[in-house]
Design a protein around this motif. Structure first.
Motif: not given
Length: 263
Positions: A93, A109-111, A128-131, A142-144
């Protein structure tokens, strides 16, 4: 009666095996008081890192469940690394605190991307890998979540393997005039133990990139133990009990009856 006593004793033994194995697993999952020393890129203490690397080689080591922070300039690439062992499903996260809205000139946009020890980008199962952030937004979350890590895989496979994992955070889109504006980042890698559901035969001789990262709590297991051992042992024990019960029943039925005394 002898058969009943045999079955009862075996059942007690089976319960003891299961309870003991469960306790062993719980102890293995508990944080160890003898935590391993940090790797070359980690801090000299257990304090959470307050900086990030700018490339794979300078990635800052973070422990599982530890929140790392860093201050940087918009457009920079930030790198951290953390360990993930066999049977663990990593989740990363991140929270980006954006520059003051008055100083920005548009949306951004962030990733976050996560790479394994071979620097292969691992796909996210969900998250949410990219926001995107509006011009007046204050933060981006963000989270992955990756696939569960397996102890061994074929060379052509892209399955996640035990070892170091790299986190990369950056702005992939922002106005040119906003490059260089200061921002703050927080990242936290966590893992979920999936048990024997994803266990495989075989294991790596050495976790990928393990020499340059901190170890998981309790050290590297690399597939040595899974709860499949418990169920395999329990299944074998139950099969033995069924065999003993069947033998005793068959023996009792086939035994010739004795004539009464005095006849």
């Amino acid at each position: 009666m002898r058969t009943v006593r045999t079955l009862a004793a075996a059942a007690v033994l089976a319960g003891t095996v299961l309870v003991g194995a469960g306790a062993g697993t719980a102890l293995a999952d508990s944080p160890s008081s003898d935590a391993p020393s940090p790797g070359p890129t980690a801090s000299n203490s257990d304090a959470a890192p307050t900086e990030a690397g700018t490339a794979f080689r300078t990635a800052v080591a973070v422990r599982q469940g530890q929140k790392a922070t860093a201050s940087a300039s918009s457009g920079d690439y930030l790198y951290w690394m953390f360990p993930a062992d066999a049977g663990q499903r990593p989740t990363v996260t991140a929270k980006v605190t954006l520059p003051e809205a008055a100083s920005r000139h548009g949306a951004s946009t962030w990733r976050i991307d996560v790479y394994d020890g071979l620097r292969r980008r691992q796909p996210c199962m969900y998250g949410t890998q990219s926001g995107s952030a509006a011009e007046d937004a204050a933060t981006v979350d963000l989270s992955c979540t990756l696939r569960p890590t397996v102890a061994w895989a074929d060379t052509w496979s892209t399955d996640p393997l035990p070892g170091s994992y790299y986190i990369r955070l950056t702005a992939v889109s922002l106005p040119e005039t906003d490059r260089g504006l200061p921002f703050k980042a927080e990242v936290e890698p966590t893992v979920l133990d999936t048990g024997g559901a994803h266990a495989v035969d075989g294991r790596l001789s050495t976790p990928l990139g393990a020499k340059s990262a901190v170890e998981p709590d309790g050290g590297w297991a690399s597939g040595w133990w899974t709860d499949r051992w418990v169920w395999t042992a329990a299944g074998g024990l139950l099969a033995a009990l069924a065999g003993i019960a069947g033998y005793n029943l068959t023996r009792g039925r086939g035994r010739p009856s004795r004539a009464p005394r005095g006849v």
